[in-house]
Write a protein that holds these residues in place. Structure first.
Motif: not given
Length: 382
Positions: A50-64
């Motif tokens: 049902t949900d979707l997040i699609h973005k560009q991140i600056s650092y690997p820690e943001e996806c933890i």
């Protein structure tokens, strides 16, 4: 001829081999970044049904925070030009140091590595370019329970747009499946990326066949060896990749469900099909070399035949001209070429020469020596 072939082969090797080796004696797990590598760009796609997040991140820690959720997270890193980012990426995903080394080492053979809670897949991706050849790069996939990490060499070349589109628009079953299905979709996209490249090589081989038959030259030889070299690169890329997918199906993994393993069989079939096409094209190129040598030999034979015909015609004419050029004195003896005093002697001599030349041409034509080359070209085109 052999020296020219070796020079052509060396030239092709320099233009197509892109290799980056670590120094001898380097400790295991050492990361050495190529100074010409692109700076990393990191994209995050987190989705469920049902949900979707699609973005560009600056650092690997943001996806933890996304890695342990039940939604599927796809972290796509494009570029390997920052050593600090790579170390932080390894810490964020708890990657083994040897995995990071394999990711950075651009000459890795396609393979599968099982690290209990992670499955590492090294693959080679090919993308067609504007000059009729292809661009090749290494793609590393790390499969976890709820995530897939992909690391590419450069951001410009990619064959994952179809997978991104299916995720964004919710097409197919990818949004209802887990991370193992995402890993399969990416592998399938990599394998399917070989087919557009092979279509280009099919067209190049057709053009080479026409060129070899109509007008073979030294440039034709260079083109044949260039295509042969590039097909060898494709073979080196797809052969171990096929074996890696086969081992993934055969050995299995806790991270891959039985349903996805069935899809992997289709991916394996595509890899086998690519391998068969590559082998077929390599045989065609090898045959082109034989045709090239035969065409050059036939061309030389036609030249020699023409020179032989011309020589055969002029040999008796030269003999006649030589005999009548001796100019014996007819006053001393009536047997010393009395024709020199004939009123029609000169036209008669020219007439005899013309008759001899025409007779020889007729004889060569009756033997089929003058028409073989024309018929050969017509039969070859058929």
């Amino acid at each position: 001829m052999v020296k020219k072939i070796r020079r052509v082969s060396k030239m092709i090797n320099k233009s197509h081999d892109k290799e980056f080796f670590q120094q001898a004696g380097t400790p295991p797990g050492t990361i050495i970044v190529d100074e010409n590598a692109e700076q990393p760009i990191i994209f995050l796609i987190d989705y469920n049904q049902t949900d979707l997040i699609h973005k560009q991140i600056s650092y690997p820690e943001e996806c933890i925070n996304y890695l342990d959720t039940e939604s599927v997270s796809w972290v796509d890193v494009q570029g390997l030009g920052n050593k600090d980012i790579l170390h932080r990426l390894g810490q964020s995903f708890d990657l083994h140091p040897l995995v990071l080394e394999d990711i950075v080492n651009m000459v890795e053979r396609p393979k599968i590595e099982d690290y209990e809670d992670q499955l590492v897949i090294i693959a080679h991706m090919v993308v067609p370019n504007n000059n009729g050849s292809f661009y090749s790069e290494q793609v590393s996939l790390v499969l976890g329970k709820y995530y897939v990490l992909t690391i590419q060499e450069e951001p410009e070349h990619d064959c994952f747009d179809g997978v991104r589109m299916r995720i964004d628009k919710g097409k197919g079953i990818i949004r209802r499946q887990g991370s193992d299905y995402l890993a399969y979709s990416l592998l399938d996209a990599i394998i399917d990326g070989f087919f557009p490249v092979l279509e280009l090589y099919g067209e190049r081989i057709d053009e080479l066949e026409e060129e070899v038959i109509v007008n073979p030259n030294q440039k034709t030889l260079q083109k044949i060896y260039q295509v042969r070299r590039e097909l060898l690169q494709l073979r080196r890329a797809i052969w171990p990749q096929r074996d890696a997918i086969n081992s993934l199906i055969r050995d299995g993994s806790e991270l891959i469900s039985d349903e996805v393993r069935i899809y992997l069989r289709d991916c394996y079939d595509h890899a086998v099909q690519v391998m068969d096409i590559v082998e077929t094209y390599r045989e065609l190129v090898a045959g082109l070399m034989d045709v090239y040598l035969s065409a050059i030999s036939n061309k030389m034979n036609e030249i020699m035949k023409l020179l032989t015909v011309v020589s055969s015609i002029f040999i008796p004419l030269t003999f006649i001209a030589g005999v009548y050029g001796m100019n014996f004195n007819t006053e001393k003896s009536p047997h010393n070429m009395p024709e020199l005093n004939w009123y029609w002697g000169y036209p008669l001599c020219l007439g005899v020469m013309a008759l001899v030349a025409i007779s020889l041409l007729y004889f060569f034509w009756r033997r089929g020596w003058l028409t073989n080359s024309v018929n050969f070209q017509k039969d070859f085109h058929r």
